[in-house]
Write a protein that holds these residues in place. Structure first.
Motif, PDB file in Angstrom:
ATOM      1  N   ALA A 118       0.855  -1.209  -0.186  1.00  0.00           N
ATOM      2  CA  ALA A 118      -0.109   0.064  -0.087  1.00  0.00           C
ATOM      3  C   ALA A 118       0.719   1.076   0.107  1.00  0.00           C
ATOM      4  CB  ALA A 118      -1.005  -0.014   1.211  1.00  0.00           C
ATOM      5  N   GLY A 119       0.353   2.229  -0.938  1.00  0.00           N
ATOM      6  CA  GLY A 119       1.148   3.605  -0.949  1.00  0.00           C
ATOM      7  C   GLY A 119       2.549   3.446  -1.582  1.00  0.00           C
ATOM      8  N   LEU A 120       3.167   2.326  -2.003  1.00  0.00           N
ATOM      9  CA  LEU A 120       4.299   2.371  -2.847  1.00  0.00           C
ATOM     10  C   LEU A 120       4.058   3.029  -4.257  1.00  0.00           C
ATOM     11  CD1 LEU A 120       5.881  -1.356  -2.154  1.00  0.00           C
ATOM     12  CD2 LEU A 120       6.173   1.037  -0.731  1.00  0.00           C
ATOM     13  N   SER A 121       4.992   3.476  -4.749  1.00  0.00           N
ATOM     14  CA  SER A 121       4.989   4.010  -6.040  1.00  0.00           C
ATOM     15  C   SER A 121       5.178   3.396  -7.053  1.00  0.00           C
ATOM     16  CB  SER A 121       6.021   5.240  -6.289  1.00  0.00           C
ATOM     17  OG  SER A 121       7.116   4.730  -6.199  1.00  0.00           O
ATOM     18  N   ASN A 122       4.867   3.104  -8.089  1.00  0.00           N
ATOM     19  CA  ASN A 122       4.929   2.493  -9.459  1.00  0.00           C
ATOM     20  C   ASN A 122       6.741   2.398  -9.660  1.00  0.00           C
ATOM     21  OD1 ASN A 122       2.446   2.321 -10.119  1.00  0.00           O
ATOM     22  ND2 ASN A 122       2.666   2.991 -12.103  1.00  0.00           N
ATOM     23  N   GLU A 123       7.454   3.193  -9.363  1.00  0.00           N
ATOM     24  CA  GLU A 123       8.941   2.973  -9.540  1.00  0.00           C
ATOM     25  C   GLU A 123       9.458   2.182  -8.410  1.00  0.00           C
ATOM     26  OE1 GLU A 123       7.069   6.073  -9.658  1.00  0.00           O
ATOM     27  OE2 GLU A 123       7.573   6.277 -11.590  1.00  0.00           O
ATOM     28  N   GLY A 144      -3.222  -3.019  -8.802  1.00  0.00           N
ATOM     29  CA  GLY A 144      -2.902  -1.830  -8.090  1.00  0.00           C
ATOM     30  C   GLY A 144      -1.739  -0.961  -8.961  1.00  0.00           C
ATOM     31  N   PHE A 145      -1.006  -1.655  -9.896  1.00  0.00           N
ATOM     32  CA  PHE A 145       0.300  -0.821 -10.348  1.00  0.00           C
ATOM     33  C   PHE A 145       0.338  -0.856 -11.796  1.00  0.00           C
ATOM     34  CE2 PHE A 145       0.988  -1.705  -5.762  1.00  0.00           C
ATOM     35  CZ  PHE A 145       1.502  -0.604  -5.258  1.00  0.00           C
ATOM     36  N   GLY A 146      -0.628  -1.496 -12.398  1.00  0.00           N
ATOM     37  CA  GLY A 146      -0.702  -1.738 -13.832  1.00  0.00           C
ATOM     38  C   GLY A 146       0.484  -2.632 -14.355  1.00  0.00           C
ATOM     39  N   ASP A 147       0.991  -2.356 -15.597  1.00  0.00           N
ATOM     40  CA  ASP A 147       2.100  -3.135 -16.151  1.00  0.00           C
ATOM     41  C   ASP A 147       3.441  -3.054 -15.390  1.00  0.00           C
ATOM     42  OD1 ASP A 147       0.322  -3.544 -18.074  1.00  0.00           O
ATOM     43  OD2 ASP A 147       1.193  -2.144 -19.610  1.00  0.00           O
ATOM     44  N   THR A 148       3.470  -2.211 -14.342  1.00  0.00           N
ATOM     45  CA  THR A 148       4.760  -2.355 -13.463  1.00  0.00           C
ATOM     46  C   THR A 148       5.022  -3.781 -13.088  1.00  0.00           C
ATOM     47  OG1 THR A 148       4.541  -0.037 -12.900  1.00  0.00           O
ATOM     48  CG2 THR A 148       6.177  -1.382 -11.501  1.00  0.00           C
ATOM     49  N   ALA A 149       3.864  -4.523 -12.818  1.00  0.00           N
ATOM     50  CA  ALA A 149       3.687  -6.042 -12.658  1.00  0.00           C
ATOM     51  C   ALA A 149       4.450  -6.766 -13.265  1.00  0.00           C
ATOM     52  CB  ALA A 149       2.440  -6.280 -12.698  1.00  0.00           C
ATOM     53  N   ASP A 150       4.902  -6.374 -14.595  1.00  0.00           N
ATOM     54  CA  ASP A 150       5.835  -7.233 -15.483  1.00  0.00           C
ATOM     55  C   ASP A 150       7.283  -7.170 -15.120  1.00  0.00           C
ATOM     56  OD1 ASP A 150       3.724  -8.322 -16.718  1.00  0.00           O
ATOM     57  OD2 ASP A 150       3.456  -6.428 -18.181  1.00  0.00           O
ATOM     58  N   LYS A 151       7.515  -6.061 -14.201  1.00  0.00           N
ATOM     59  CA  LYS A 151       8.916  -5.851 -13.993  1.00  0.00           C
ATOM     60  C   LYS A 151       9.219  -6.463 -12.448  1.00  0.00           C
ATOM     61  CE  LYS A 151       9.596  -1.697 -16.416  1.00  0.00           C
ATOM     62  NZ  LYS A 151       9.306  -0.237 -16.434  1.00  0.00           N
ATOM     63  N   VAL A 152       8.372  -6.650 -11.654  1.00  0.00           N
ATOM     64  CA  VAL A 152       8.593  -7.266 -10.275  1.00  0.00           C
ATOM     65  C   VAL A 152       8.785  -8.595 -10.587  1.00  0.00           C
ATOM     66  CG1 VAL A 152       7.399  -7.816  -8.143  1.00  0.00           C
ATOM     67  CG2 VAL A 152       6.519  -5.978  -9.472  1.00  0.00           C
TER      68      VAL A 152
END
Ligand code: G3H
Length: 250
Positions: free
Chosen positions: A152-157, A197-205
């Motif tokens: 919660a509250g983390l940024s996409n970056e 929660g974070f869109g396509d950033t999920a592909d980077k995690v």
């Protein structure tokens, strides 16, 4: 393309001299491997001696816990700046053993994750269900609650830099592993939650599996589409077996 990441969690094992012995051997065995990221998360008292051996190598240094305050009257705790100054890159947060034995809540995990980023550390956030929860069909509920609260509250970056370790508690140190398909399916579910929660950033995690990862099962786990690496407990305490696991992720 996510780079595979194998991290050893030594837990409360290895004195400073034993730690040096282990990483001297490990450094030699994994020299030249660049297609898998490698880290050792040592007890806090071993960080200095281990860093003395692995600095300028392909092994990153990780801690197993931190507190969210920068400094002050918090006896026994270790802060982000203390870790950063020692050259620590990663910090495990919310391991099930911390949650179970030391009462860490998702709120604590969230505060620690934010503090880790604030001080330039990358958190490895651990989530996972108990055997009772799995048998009651509550794996997704449990993991979903943890992921939503912990991130919660983390940024996409920040999320792009995050590592998540899915560790079914019943598979930790028991010799029981989730089948690779079971692990893959929960990890896919976690990635979908991150996407909500974070869109396509999920592909980077990068999402690791943890729980009785050994040289004989790592390849099958790593062959799964969603599994990006492993958080290894027992088998990381021996240079030979940890190296085999690293090589199994190539
Ligand atoms: O953090 C690591 C996990 O708790 C897995 O431990 P294990 O490989 O000994 O089962």
């Amino acid at each position: 393309m996510r780079k595979p990441f194998i991290a050893g969690n030594w837990k409360m094992n290895k004195t400073a001299s034993e730690a040096v012995e282990l990483v001297v051997e490990l450094k030699d065995k994994v020299a030249g491997i660049s297609d898998v990221e490698i880290a050792v998360c040592t007890p806090a008292v071993d960080l200095v001696s281990v860093q003395g051996v692995i600095k300028d190598s392909n092994i990153a240094l990780g801690a197993q816990n931190m507190y969210w305050e920068e400094s002050g009257a918090f006896t026994g705790e270790i802060s982000g700046p203390m870790l950063t100054e020692l050259g620590v890159s990663y910090v495990i947060i919310g391991h099930s053993e911390r949650r179970e034995y030391f009462g860490e809540t998702d709120e604590d995990v969230n505060r620690k994750a934010k503090a880790a980023f604030k001080y330039g550390l990358k958190p490895i956030i651990c989530v996972g269900e108990t055997l009772e929860e799995r048998e009651a069909g509550k794996t997704e509920d449990k993991v979903s609650g943890q992921i939503k609260a912990d991130l919660a509250g983390l940024s996409n970056e920040q999320v792009a830099e995050l590592v998540i370790a899915y560790e079914p508690i019943w598979a930790i140190g028991t010799g029981k592993t989730a089948t690779s398909e079971e692990a893959n399916s929960v990890i896919k579910y976690i990635r979908d939650l991150v996407r909500e929660g974070f869109g396509d950033t999920a592909d980077k995690v990068r999402i690791q599996y943890g729980g009785s990862v050994k040289p004989h099962n790592v390849e099958e786990l790593m062959a799964q589409k969603e599994i990006d690496g492993a958080l290894v407990g027992g088998a990381s305490l021996d240079a030979e077996s940890f190296t085999s696991i690293v090589k199994g992720a190539l």
